[in-house]
Design an enzyme around this catalytic site. Structure first.
Site: not given
Ligand code: SAM
Length: 219
Positions: A65
């Protein structure tokens, strides 16, 4: 090498100046952004982009993000949580958000569903010597074993607040989560008060979807 690190530090301090101009005021949050080396969460070839005020692709169709988004969510959480509380992050991605929370003194648990991102973040945490508990799986169901949490931060968009995450909040605990569909979401905070949840709605954002049993179905 030392010059390159000094250049990264300079750019990191500029990033913090910009966060301040955008209205991030918490000294604890700003200090964490000064301290955590955001470029370490980027692939070596992409590190020149680490201090741009933009989201950036990290592979597997996911993004780290934008710094402002991370700072905004962190501030919403930090204003409402005890300083060294238990925090669960859903969506580890690059690991940057988890590292920010860790550097603020929280006890951090983080869940990721994509194996490649899970293991890459594990490698970065190891290199940086960070003690962050990680799990691979569907974070829409939370991480019951370590509940209750003083705060839960979801870095992917959900159609509704997942009931399992609300259940795993401590009393007065908060869930910070972007709620809405692919056209955009509103950052929302749910605060537990016994069996009731107070809801506050904040700015609009655009996140990748939370895919799971209590999120969106995989296409
Ligand atoms: N917090 C992260 C960072 O600091 O880089 C950025 C996150 S990215 C915007 C969203 C993340 O949520 C992705 O890595 C995606 O694979 C994960 N995601 C989506 N659905 C998920 C779930 N049900 N459980 C765990 N992770 C999930």
């Amino acid at each position: 090498m030392a010059d390159r690190e000094a250049a990264y530090r300079q750019r990191r301090y500029e990033m913090v100046g910009q966060l301040r101009r955008y209205g991030i005021v918490s000294p604890r949050v700003l200090e964490a952004f000064r301290h955590v080396e955001r470029h370490r969460f980027f692939a070596p070839a992409d590190r020149a982009f680490a201090y741009e005020d933009a989201a950036f692709p990290i592979g597997f169709g996911q993004t780290i993000s934008q710094p402002y988004t991370v700072a905004y969510m962190t501030s919403l959480l930090d204003e409402r949580c005890p300083p060294s509380g238990n925090i669960l992050e859903i969506g580890t991605g690059s690991g940057y958000q988890a590292a920010i929370l860790d550097s603020m003194g929280y006890c951090v648990y983080t869940v990721e569903r994509v194996p490649g991102l899970f293991s890459r973040a594990a490698g970065v945490f190891r290199e940086l010597g960070l003690d962050i508990a990680q799990r691979l799986g569907d974070g829409s169901l939370g991480w019951e074993e370590h509940a209750p949490y003083d705060g839960i931060i979801v870095t992917a968009a959900a159609p509704e607040p997942p009931p399992s995450l609300l259940d795993q909040l401590a009393d007065n605990g908060v869930l910070v989560i972007p709620v809405g569909g692919s056209e955009g979401q509103r950052m929302t905070v749910f605060t537990r008060n016994g069996d009731r949840f107070e809801q506050e709605i904040f700015l609009a954002f655009s996140f990748v979807p939370l895919i799971g049993k209590e999120g969106w179905r995989e296409e």
